[in-house]
Scaffold this motif. Sequence first.
Motif, PDB file in Angstrom:
ATOM      1  N   ALA A  74     -91.562  58.901 -45.340  1.00 11.07           N
ATOM      2  CA  ALA A  74     -91.134  58.020 -46.419  1.00 11.07           C
ATOM      3  C   ALA A  74     -91.672  58.544 -47.743  1.00 11.07           C
ATOM      4  N   VAL A 101     -89.836  54.039 -49.210  1.00  6.05           N
ATOM      5  CA  VAL A 101     -88.503  54.071 -48.596  1.00  6.05           C
ATOM      6  C   VAL A 101     -88.472  55.214 -47.590  1.00  6.05           C
ATOM      7  N   THR A 102     -88.070  54.922 -46.361  1.00  9.14           N
ATOM      8  CA  THR A 102     -88.036  55.941 -45.314  1.00  9.14           C
ATOM      9  C   THR A 102     -86.839  56.863 -45.500  1.00  9.14           C
ATOM     10  N   HIS A 118     -84.441  57.084 -43.646  1.00 10.92           N
ATOM     11  CA  HIS A 118     -83.232  56.354 -43.247  1.00 10.92           C
ATOM     12  C   HIS A 118     -82.889  55.217 -44.202  1.00 10.92           C
ATOM     13  N   GLY A 119     -83.626  55.125 -45.320  1.00 19.11           N
ATOM     14  CA  GLY A 119     -83.330  54.114 -46.324  1.00 19.11           C
ATOM     15  C   GLY A 119     -83.982  52.772 -46.087  1.00 19.11           C
ATOM     16  N   VAL A 157     -86.883  50.004 -46.289  1.00 23.44           N
ATOM     17  CA  VAL A 157     -87.984  49.715 -47.214  1.00 23.44           C
ATOM     18  C   VAL A 157     -89.224  49.314 -46.413  1.00 23.44           C
TER      19      VAL A 157
END
Length: 231
Positions: A66, A139-140, A142-143, A145
Amino acid sequence: MSNVDQGLADVGTPRLLGRPRREPPPAPRVLTQAQAQAALVTAGDLGDPWTPTQGAATWRDGVLKATTDSPDCRRLLDALYADDLFGASSGARAVAALDDAMDQAQLRYQVLALNAADVDRTLAWLQSLPRTCGTFTAVTAHGAVQNVEVKEADLPQAGDARQGLRVTLRGQTPDGDPTVLTMDVAAVRVGGDTIAVTHGGMGDVWADATRAAVQTGVQRLSEIRRSGRVE
């Protein structure tokens, strides 16, 4: 020999005054790879349910990969993801990874030969993180949070310098189910050598296991260094 001759002989004979000069102590030997390997903590040291690892935890890519805006906080996430608090080292480095299948936790334990001044700078940085990165958002890949919290964690009074953290990342799965990843971080300098521990999981993460790894590891490393074992 006359008294005069004896006096001249005494004057001409140099005498050593004070204590004899001591030789400087020998420089400490550099930790060898074999010594670092022998100093690792094992599953037997921690007891049930710890076993040798079956592979990298799935949450490492899903949660720890992230990013965030703050350079210090991003550096922390990068270090946790890479499992490398101190960066590259040209000296000895040994790693052990253990799994707690009951709580789905993983502990990685490292013994490293590093420059003491560099280690102390990293310890000072870790100590500053509860203040500079106490709470932040990441934020990872993959989006997703993650709401991150960083707190100081107690460690045994072992070694010459130490710092512990507990990092908690709270987020959601793609289906909206809540997730919590907890990670204990410990770094200890033992003379010219260093111990690093990361212990994390999506379930219970027992601080006692982290402290036991530190306590046992410092004792073992100190004993190996004193005795010069595994040369």
